[in-house]
Design a protein around this motif. Structure first.
Motif, PDB file in Angstrom:
ATOM      1  N   SER A  51       0.834  -1.193   0.000  1.00 45.45           N
ATOM      2  CA  SER A  51       0.000   0.000   0.000  1.00 45.45           C
ATOM      3  C   SER A  51       0.871   1.246   0.000  1.00 45.45           C
ATOM      4  CB  SER A  51      -0.892   0.012   1.245  1.00 45.45           C
ATOM      5  OG  SER A  51      -1.396   1.303   1.495  1.00 45.45           O
ATOM      6  N   VAL A  52       0.548   2.196  -0.862  1.00 53.38           N
ATOM      7  CA  VAL A  52       1.282   3.458  -0.902  1.00 53.38           C
ATOM      8  C   VAL A  52       1.121   4.208   0.423  1.00 53.38           C
ATOM      9  CG1 VAL A  52      -0.570   4.817  -1.959  1.00 53.38           C
ATOM     10  CG2 VAL A  52       1.792   5.472  -2.323  1.00 53.38           C
ATOM     11  N   GLU A  55       3.427   2.665   2.879  1.00 53.74           N
ATOM     12  CA  GLU A  55       4.781   3.084   2.514  1.00 53.74           C
ATOM     13  C   GLU A  55       5.051   4.516   2.974  1.00 53.74           C
ATOM     14  OE1 GLU A  55       8.670   2.872   0.855  1.00 53.74           O
ATOM     15  OE2 GLU A  55       7.246   1.372   1.574  1.00 53.74           O
ATOM     16  N   TYR A  77      -2.854  12.690  -3.227  1.00 51.11           N
ATOM     17  CA  TYR A  77      -3.265  11.395  -3.767  1.00 51.11           C
ATOM     18  C   TYR A  77      -4.633  10.983  -3.238  1.00 51.11           C
ATOM     19  CZ  TYR A  77       1.524  10.899  -5.510  1.00 51.11           C
ATOM     20  OH  TYR A  77       2.709  11.073  -6.163  1.00 51.11           O
ATOM     21  N   THR A 121      -3.333  -0.458  -8.081  1.00 47.91           N
ATOM     22  CA  THR A 121      -2.192   0.334  -7.644  1.00 47.91           C
ATOM     23  C   THR A 121      -1.117  -0.647  -7.227  1.00 47.91           C
ATOM     24  OG1 THR A 121      -3.072   0.453  -5.416  1.00 47.91           O
ATOM     25  CG2 THR A 121      -3.608   2.260  -6.893  1.00 47.91           C
ATOM     26  N   LEU A 123       2.726  -1.199  -5.651  1.00 45.50           N
ATOM     27  CA  LEU A 123       3.849  -0.613  -4.935  1.00 45.50           C
ATOM     28  C   LEU A 123       5.121  -1.301  -5.394  1.00 45.50           C
ATOM     29  CD1 LEU A 123       4.442   1.526  -2.798  1.00 45.50           C
ATOM     30  CD2 LEU A 123       4.428  -0.286  -1.095  1.00 45.50           C
ATOM     31  N   GLN A 156       8.916   5.296  -4.669  1.00 47.73           N
ATOM     32  CA  GLN A 156       7.936   4.266  -4.340  1.00 47.73           C
ATOM     33  C   GLN A 156       6.550   4.870  -4.098  1.00 47.73           C
ATOM     34  OE1 GLN A 156      10.797   4.802  -2.678  1.00 47.73           O
ATOM     35  NE2 GLN A 156      11.839   2.895  -2.214  1.00 47.73           N
ATOM     36  N   LEU A 157       6.521   6.102  -3.618  1.00 48.17           N
ATOM     37  CA  LEU A 157       5.233   6.745  -3.345  1.00 48.17           C
ATOM     38  C   LEU A 157       4.536   7.201  -4.624  1.00 48.17           C
ATOM     39  CD1 LEU A 157       6.124   8.951  -0.234  1.00 48.17           C
ATOM     40  CD2 LEU A 157       4.973   6.726  -0.271  1.00 48.17           C
ATOM     41  N   SER A 158       5.303   7.644  -5.593  1.00 49.81           N
ATOM     42  CA  SER A 158       4.692   8.207  -6.795  1.00 49.81           C
ATOM     43  C   SER A 158       4.423   7.175  -7.885  1.00 49.81           C
ATOM     44  CB  SER A 158       5.565   9.333  -7.354  1.00 49.81           C
ATOM     45  OG  SER A 158       6.899   8.929  -7.476  1.00 49.81           O
ATOM     46  N   PRO A 160       2.841   4.121  -7.915  1.00 55.37           N
ATOM     47  CA  PRO A 160       1.464   3.628  -8.022  1.00 55.37           C
ATOM     48  C   PRO A 160       0.490   4.708  -8.478  1.00 55.37           C
ATOM     49  CG  PRO A 160       2.287   3.352  -5.772  1.00 55.37           C
ATOM     50  CD  PRO A 160       3.352   4.006  -6.567  1.00 55.37           C
ATOM     51  N   TYR A 161       0.740   5.931  -8.052  1.00 54.75           N
ATOM     52  CA  TYR A 161      -0.141   7.030  -8.429  1.00 54.75           C
ATOM     53  C   TYR A 161      -0.106   7.269  -9.942  1.00 54.75           C
ATOM     54  CZ  TYR A 161      -2.020  11.745  -8.836  1.00 54.75           C
ATOM     55  OH  TYR A 161      -2.753  12.836  -9.210  1.00 54.75           O
TER      56      TYR A 161
END
Length: 199
Positions: A51-52, A55, A77, A121, A123, A156-158, A160-161
């Motif tokens: 899951s973002v 994370e 997000y 999504t 990760l 890693q955060l961006s 999936p978005y």
């Protein structure tokens, strides 16, 4: 991220994080991760989280970005309605990465129906990225780069978005941690020296 700009004549690229040392034949990697799987992008999945939002908490806890930076990014997000659910049809999302679009037939009372496409999504750890330089993967990488510049450097955060927003990038091979470990030797990031304290 922008290998297609650095090497405009290259058809493929393999990017390895600075904490890793590549140890395989590049053509064999292209064959195994792209050509045999009919993929245009192969990226290492995250081994610890799916899951973002989880994370983001880990990034803050490990002091990899300030809480304020992460909060701005995650709030954006959430505002854009990036799904928070870690599961899809009762299964962890990370096991569904290679299926970028999952159709579901919706039926309505008036007898009509249509296909709803769920975009998962995903990760990634992003320590190994193998890709074909196509217009779509080039666009994806530019959009991903823009998110990293816009918010935190924690890619890693961006990832999936951008994958979720673009919605058209299919044929992604999110390979498991065991494959990544077979491709690279992990040597770790060089630690930054702590600043000297003057008395």
């Amino acid at each position: 991220m922008l290998a297609h700009r650095l090497f405009p004549d290259a058809k493929y690229s393999i990017w390895v994080d600075s904490k890793s040392q590549f140890r395989r034949d590049p053509l064999g990697v292209l064959d195994a991760l792209l050509w045999r799987t009919n993929s245009v992008l192969a990226i290492s999945e995250h081994g610890a989280r799916s899951s973002v939002y989880d994370e983001a908490n880990a990034v803050i806890k490990k002091h990899k970005a300030t809480p304020e930076e992460v909060e701005v990014q995650i709030n954006q997000y959430r505002h854009d309605k990036l799904p928070e659910d870690k599961r899809f049809n009762g299964k962890k999302g990370k096991f569904l990465y290679t299926i970028s679009v999952v159709p579901k037939l919706l039926n309505f009372d008036d007898g009509s129906n249509f296909w709803l496409f769920y975009f998962l999504t995903a990760l990634s750890e992003a320590s190994v990225i193998v890709r074909e330089h196509t217009p779509l993967t080039n666009l994806f990488m530019c959009l991903w780069f823009n998110e990293v510049v816009r918010f935190t450097s924690r890619d890693q955060l961006s990832f999936p978005y951008v994958l979720w927003r673009l919605k058209v990038l299919k044929n992604i091979n999110m390979f498991p941690v065991c494959t990544r470990k077979d491709l690279v030797n992990s040597i770790g990031h060089v630690r930054k020296a702590k600043p000297l304290v003057t008395l």
